[in-house]
Design a protein around this motif. Structure first.
Motif, short mmCIF file in Angstrom:
data_model
loop_
_atom_site.label_atom_id
_atom_site.label_comp_id
_atom_site.label_asym_id
_atom_site.label_seq_id
_atom_site.Cartn_x
_atom_site.Cartn_y
_atom_site.Cartn_z
N GLY A 123 0.86 -1.19 0.00
CA GLY A 123 0.00 0.00 0.00
C GLY A 123 0.89 1.24 0.00
N ILE A 124 0.95 1.92 -1.13
CA ILE A 124 1.87 3.05 -1.28
C ILE A 124 1.28 4.00 -2.32
CG2 ILE A 124 3.30 2.00 -3.11
CD1 ILE A 124 5.78 3.07 -1.54
N GLY A 125 1.63 5.27 -2.26
CA GLY A 125 1.10 6.22 -3.24
C GLY A 125 -0.42 6.27 -3.19
N GLU A 126 -1.03 6.09 -4.36
CA GLU A 126 -2.50 6.16 -4.41
C GLU A 126 -3.16 5.00 -3.68
OE1 GLU A 126 -3.62 6.52 -8.50
OE2 GLU A 126 -2.65 8.47 -8.71
N GLY A 127 -2.41 3.92 -3.48
CA GLY A 127 -2.97 2.76 -2.77
C GLY A 127 -3.00 2.96 -1.26
N LEU A 128 -2.20 3.90 -0.77
CA LEU A 128 -2.10 4.07 0.69
C LEU A 128 -3.44 4.46 1.33
CD1 LEU A 128 -0.31 4.08 3.20
CD2 LEU A 128 0.48 6.37 2.57
N PRO A 129 -4.15 5.47 0.79
CA PRO A 129 -5.45 5.79 1.42
C PRO A 129 -6.44 4.64 1.37
CG PRO A 129 -4.85 7.44 -0.27
CD PRO A 129 -3.80 6.37 -0.29
N LYS A 130 -6.34 3.81 0.34
CA LYS A 130 -7.26 2.66 0.23
C LYS A 130 -6.96 1.64 1.33
CE LYS A 130 -7.70 3.35 -4.72
NZ LYS A 130 -7.02 3.09 -5.97
N VAL A 131 -5.67 1.45 1.61
CA VAL A 131 -5.28 0.56 2.72
C VAL A 131 -5.79 1.14 4.04
CG1 VAL A 131 -3.27 -0.12 4.10
CG2 VAL A 131 -3.29 -0.56 1.65
N LEU A 132 -5.67 2.44 4.18
CA LEU A 132 -6.12 3.07 5.44
C LEU A 132 -7.64 2.93 5.60
CD1 LEU A 132 -3.83 6.23 5.43
CD2 LEU A 132 -3.60 4.19 6.86
N ASP A 133 -8.36 2.97 4.48
CA ASP A 133 -9.81 2.75 4.55
C ASP A 133 -10.12 1.35 5.10
OD1 ASP A 133 -10.47 5.22 3.60
OD2 ASP A 133 -10.85 4.57 1.53
N ILE A 134 -9.36 0.37 4.61
CA ILE A 134 -9.59 -1.01 5.07
C ILE A 134 -9.25 -1.13 6.55
CG2 ILE A 134 -8.78 -3.40 4.82
CD1 ILE A 134 -8.34 -2.78 1.82
N ILE A 135 -8.13 -0.52 6.95
CA ILE A 135 -7.73 -0.58 8.36
C ILE A 135 -8.80 0.11 9.22
CG2 ILE A 135 -6.02 0.24 10.05
CD1 ILE A 135 -3.87 -0.24 7.92
N ARG A 136 -9.30 1.23 8.74
CA ARG A 136 -10.36 1.93 9.50
C ARG A 136 -11.57 1.03 9.66
NH1 ARG A 136 -12.77 5.78 5.85
NH2 ARG A 136 -13.93 3.90 5.38
N ASP A 137 -11.95 0.35 8.60
CA ASP A 137 -13.16 -0.48 8.66
C ASP A 137 -13.01 -1.65 9.63
OD1 ASP A 137 -14.31 1.22 6.88
OD2 ASP A 137 -14.15 -0.12 5.14
N VAL A 138 -11.78 -2.20 9.72
CA VAL A 138 -11.63 -3.35 10.64
C VAL A 138 -11.36 -2.90 12.07
CG1 VAL A 138 -10.93 -5.12 8.98
CG2 VAL A 138 -9.18 -3.71 10.05
N THR A 139 -10.74 -1.74 12.24
CA THR A 139 -10.39 -1.32 13.62
C THR A 139 -11.48 -0.47 14.26
OG1 THR A 139 -9.13 0.59 12.82
CG2 THR A 139 -7.89 -1.43 13.23
N ILE A 140 -12.28 0.21 13.43
CA ILE A 140 -13.40 1.01 13.98
C ILE A 140 -14.66 0.56 13.24
CG2 ILE A 140 -14.01 3.32 14.80
CD1 ILE A 140 -11.43 4.37 13.49
N PRO A 141 -15.17 -0.62 13.57
CA PRO A 141 -16.25 -1.18 12.77
C PRO A 141 -17.49 -0.30 12.71
CG PRO A 141 -15.73 -2.63 14.64
CD PRO A 141 -14.76 -1.50 14.67
#
Ligand SMILES: Cc1cc2nc3c(=O)[nH]c(=O)nc-3n(C[C@H](O)[C@H](O)[C@H](O)COP(=O)(O)O)c2cc1C
Length: 190
Positions: free
Chosen positions: A55-73
């Motif tokens: 997850g880098i560049g344009e992919g980084l915010p997408k990774v953060l979206d996934i992390i947000r969804d699993v850590t703050i359901p």
């Protein structure tokens, strides 16, 4: 070959796990170069039991979206500031490398593959350090959750064994302690 400044020993002794990065972007080519060297890790039968979801560049915010969804359901009712606050510890790295290992059905091979992938990860972290890129291997419990593994793109029969955060940093973390050889070695037969 890249000009490297640290000896193997220096890299091993000086590397620290970096918890706070400075949000500076990381060049994808740097990470690819690091991975191209890290793959020279030992691994049984040259199975090379690893792949990396980066997850880098344009992919980084997408990774953060996934992390947000699993850590703050249940974040629908939260303000953007609340979410940002809860996500603070995930927002500073410039890249995320998720290391994925095949789950061999044979226990012996599966253990070997995990061990080999761990060598690969250590190589990555030392090579990154040599370029001034800090890293930390994180192993949150949700790495194994079906929700996360599916969202990040791991396939059935694969396991995400590490979330490696990578990035530039302003402060070298303090050195932690280690037991000495004298403390951990038993001379057989004495
Ligand atoms: C398998 C593994 C899992 C780890 N998981 C975490 C983690 O979930 N969170 C974290 O803050 N650090 C994690 N770490 C990093 C360790 O906390 C770190 O290596 C240790 O504190 C020693 O610090 P040093 O690497 O700077 O010497 C992990 C390291 C390994 C090898």
């Amino acid at each position: 070959m890249n000009s490297q400044s640290l000896s193997v020993r220096e890299a091993i002794l000086e590397r620290r796990s970096v918890g706070v990065f400075n949000k500076q972007p990381v060049d994808a080519q740097d990470i690819l170069d690091i991975i191209n060297d890290a793959v020279w890790a030992p691994n049984h039968k040259n199975r090379q039991p690893w792949r990396v979801i980066l997850g880098i560049g344009e992919g980084l915010p997408k990774v953060l979206d996934i992390i947000r969804d699993v850590t703050i359901p249940n974040h629908a009712h939260l303000t953007a500031e609340d979410i940002e606050h809860k996500m603070t510890k995930f927002l500073s790295p410039g890249a995320y490398a998720f290391v994925v290992v095949p789950e061999d059905l044979r226990q012996h091979e599966r253990t070997e593959d995990f061990a080999a992938a761990s060598c690969f990860i250590q190589n990555m972290m030392l090579l990154a350090w040599d370029r001034g890129i800090g890293s930390i291997w994180k192993n949150p419990t949700w790495l194994d959750s079906p929700e996360f593994t599916e969202a990040i793109g791991a396939k059935p029969g694969e396991r995400v064994i590490a979330m490696v955060q990578l990035g530039y940093f302003d402060k070298v973390p303090a050195k932690k302690t280690r037991k000495t050889a004298e403390e951990i070695v038993t001379f057989f037969g004495e």
